[in-house]
Design an enzyme around this catalytic site. Structure first.
Site, PDB file in Angstrom:
ATOM      1  CG  ASP A 129      -2.079   0.938   1.101  1.00  0.00           C
ATOM      2  OD1 ASP A 129      -1.879   2.079   0.653  1.00  0.00           O
ATOM      3  OD2 ASP A 129      -3.210   0.531   1.440  1.00  0.00           O
ATOM      4  CB  SER A 179      -6.454   2.119  -0.429  1.00  0.00           C
ATOM      5  OG  SER A 179      -5.184   2.693  -0.236  1.00  0.00           O
ATOM      6  CG  PHE A 368      -1.977 -10.486  15.204  1.00  0.00           C
ATOM      7  CD1 PHE A 368      -1.758 -11.516  16.102  1.00  0.00           C
ATOM      8  CD2 PHE A 368      -2.018 -10.790  13.848  1.00  0.00           C
ATOM      9  CE1 PHE A 368      -1.592 -12.816  15.680  1.00  0.00           C
ATOM     10  CE2 PHE A 368      -1.840 -12.095  13.407  1.00  0.00           C
ATOM     11  CZ  PHE A 368      -1.628 -13.110  14.323  1.00  0.00           C
ATOM     12  CG  ASP A 458      -2.822   0.840  -2.596  1.00  0.00           C
ATOM     13  OD1 ASP A 458      -1.619   1.140  -2.569  1.00  0.00           O
ATOM     14  OD2 ASP A 458      -3.563   0.891  -1.596  1.00  0.00           O
TER      15      ASP A 458
END
Length: 600
Positions: A129, A179, A368, A458
């Site tokens: 990204d 994105s 996480f 992207d």
């Protein structure tokens, strides 16, 4: 042969390497003189001869300038080949030999290209990204320097993939993209608007009522229908735009949980992104009569807050907020997932990750972090620990390849983008280096003859590599020119760094701080700063920016795409971003396989 009127003798005899031959007519004292011209001369590049004729009036057996009556130049034909000695400076040069080896590799790659559809059992799409070309270049140099090299000659893992090209990143309504629209194009084959996930361009941003009937089907969904295993990995929140585009349909990328949605969208029947992830299997089956799929096998990332109720009693062990969850509907989506998949494993930390048995694990849901996962350089500061992107990639492949029909996996390094937004090249580049390690893991743990690997971005960022630093100069350092040990000075008599940003928050020296986001809350720093006493290679250094903004922005130029495996050759040249889906479809016969299942 070329025949030219000759130059005066004084010029002709001055030619390097010339020799003289003479003949004399004894009756009238007329003589001929032949000069041998060496290879490389201005008159005859390939060498030749020069014949002069005239009367030797002074009987000195040489034609003086005033005695030349006729001249004839005979140049040799161009050489048909170079001699070994002429080629020595080339063939013995290390750069020449390396390029020749690369040429041979390229020829072999071209000859082994797989042109038949459906040859890819497995497909892995890697998305860095915000990883523009300048980010790839700078990360390559950093990785090389970390490895003890000068840096520029180094290759990241995906630099070595046999095919590469460029991708246009614009959205349907925007020159510089976001994105949501870009990942939708890659995963569905249809370009769409800024901020829109999984819906075509007819949607009105933020208007729930305009979504129905315009939802797109993604490569992940097609793979599910075809019976393949599927996985989604990200170091960002798993509900963030890039990973969300693989499974969700939303008129607004920010609808990550119900608390983010306006009441009219809720009343209109639109579902928040986190809920769509947990309900992925049911939602896909509801779209097609008689369809039976088994859902996503592997989901790993951050964003736990969007799955938990806004109640402190639901906090996780590593919650950083007093109330971790954001959901205002009292739903605990982690518990709903465990109820749906009693044989699945829900994990939140390094210990749970390490305990996964990839030979027997049927399904994994890993969240996480409360929000995004840590930057790679900051992972050691996580409360209960979290794995790296390369570790997640290896574990995911080991689980997904238990399916004989193969798998489709998407892997996003989301925090490259976030570090750039914060104007912190250190973390952007370190996360790119880790991203390259994840690609290397995939290359080493799959069969290239049956696995299509695509690596791309992207969009890009306004991140630059500039000045005239010498070879091997620290990529995060100040510009030191060739032949010097002192930094170059700008017109304001101050040093400057090689890498920088066109816009953003600008300069900040946070020294050893490894969290790029620590800069937020500070005002933008306008103008130049004297960096003479600043260590610009430290993790907490934020580069100067030209235009002061609250956050650095995306850029609009093309990004790179790198590929190997069946169908990889189709990604050469400059392409629309939507082509990536169609290459995955070609390689894996996704639509055809899904149609066959639906027809049964």
């Amino acid at each position: 042969m070329k025949t030219l009127k000759l130059l005066p003798l004084a010029i002709a005899t001055a030619l390097a390497g010339c020799t003289l031959d003479f003949s004399t007519d004894s009756d009238d004292n007329t003589i001929s003189q032949v000069n041998q011209i060496s290879v490389g001369s201005e008159q005859c590049i390939n060498g030749g001869t020069e014949k002069l004729t005239g009367t030797d009036h002074n009987d000195n057996d040489i034609l003086d300038d005033n005695e030349i009556e006729n001249s004839e130049l005979n140049c040799n034909d161009p050489a048909s080949s170079l001699t070994q000695s002429q080629m020595a400076n080339l063939v013995d040069n290390d750069w020449f030999k390396a390029a020749k080896t690369q040429m041979s590799t390229a020829q072999n790659n071209a000859q082994s290209a797989i042109n038949e559809a459906g040859k890819a059992k497995n497909i892995i799409l890697f998305v860095g990204d915000g990883m523009g070309i300048s980010t790839v270049t700078a990360a390559r140099i950093l990785a090389g320097q970390m490895d003890g090299k000068l840096g520029e000659e180094h290759n990241l893992s995906f630099d070595t993939l046999p095919y590469s090209g460029f991708v246009k990143t614009y959205n349907v309504d925007a020159q510089t993209p976001d994105s949501a629209g870009t990942m939708t194009a890659m995963i569905s084959g249809v370009k769409t608007d800024v901020g829109v996930i999984g819906i075509d361009e007819t949607v009105e941003y933020g208007n729930c009522s305009t979504t129905q009937g315009h939802e797109l089907i993604t490569a992940i969904e097609l793979a599910e229908i075809a019976g393949k295993s599927t996985g989604i990995l990200s170091t960002a929140r798993i509900t963030h735009a890039t990973p969300a585009a693989t499974y969700a349909k939303s008129a607004n990328r920010n609808w990550e949980d119900i608390s983010d949605m306006p009441q009219d969208a809720i009343d209109g029947g639109c579902e928040d992104i986190a809920s769509q992830l947990v309900n992925f299997e049911a939602n896909l089956e509801a779209r097609f009569t008689g369809l039976d799929v088994d859902g996503l096998e592997v989901v790993m990332g951050g964003g736990r807050r969007h799955f938990l109720p806004k109640d402190a009693s639901s906090n996780s062990a590593d919650a950083v907020s007093s109330v971790e969850g954001d959901r205002t509907d009292s739903r605990d989506l982690t518990q709903e997932w465990k109820t749906k998949y009693p044989n699945g494993e829900y994990i939140i930390d390094q210990s749970g990750f390490d305990g996964l048995d990839t030979a027997t694990a049927e399904r994994v849901f890993a969240l996480f972090n409360e929000s995004h996962m840590q930057y790679e350089a900051d992972r050691g500061n996580d409360i209960v620990g979290e794995p790296s992107l390369s570790e997640m990639t290896e574990k995911a492949i080991d689980i997904l390849d238990n399916n004989d029909k193969g798998f489709l996996l998407t892997v996003e390094s989301g925090r490259i983008d976030h570090a750039h937004h914060a104007g912190n090249a250190y973390n952007a580049l370190n996360d790119t280096v880790e991203f390259a390690k994840a690609v290397k893991v995939a290359m080493e743990n799959t069969d290239p003859s049956e696995t299509l690997i695509i690596v791309t971005a992207d969009h890009s960022h306004v991140f630059t590599i500039a000045g005239y630093p010498k070879r091997g100069n620290p990529i995060l350092g100040k510009v030191i020119p060739v032949g010097s040990d002192e930094p170059s000075l700008a017109a304001d008599n101050m040093p400057y760094t090689t890498v920088g940003y066109t816009n953003g928050l600008g300069f900040k020296d946070l020294a050893d701080e490894t969290d790029a986001d620590a800069i937020y809350g500070n005002d933008p720093v306008t103008g130049r700063v004297d960096l003479a006493a600043v260590d610009t290679t430290k993790p907490g250094f934020h580069q100067e920016a030209v235009v002061p903004l609250g956050s650095e922005t995306h850029a609009g130029e093309d990004v790179g795409v790198y590929a190997s495996g069946p169908g990889a050759h189709l990604l050469a040249g400059t392409n629309e971003q939507s082509l990536i889906f169609h290459v995955m479809d070609f390689a894996g016969n996704l639509v055809t396989q899904a149609d066959a299942v639906m027809a049964d």
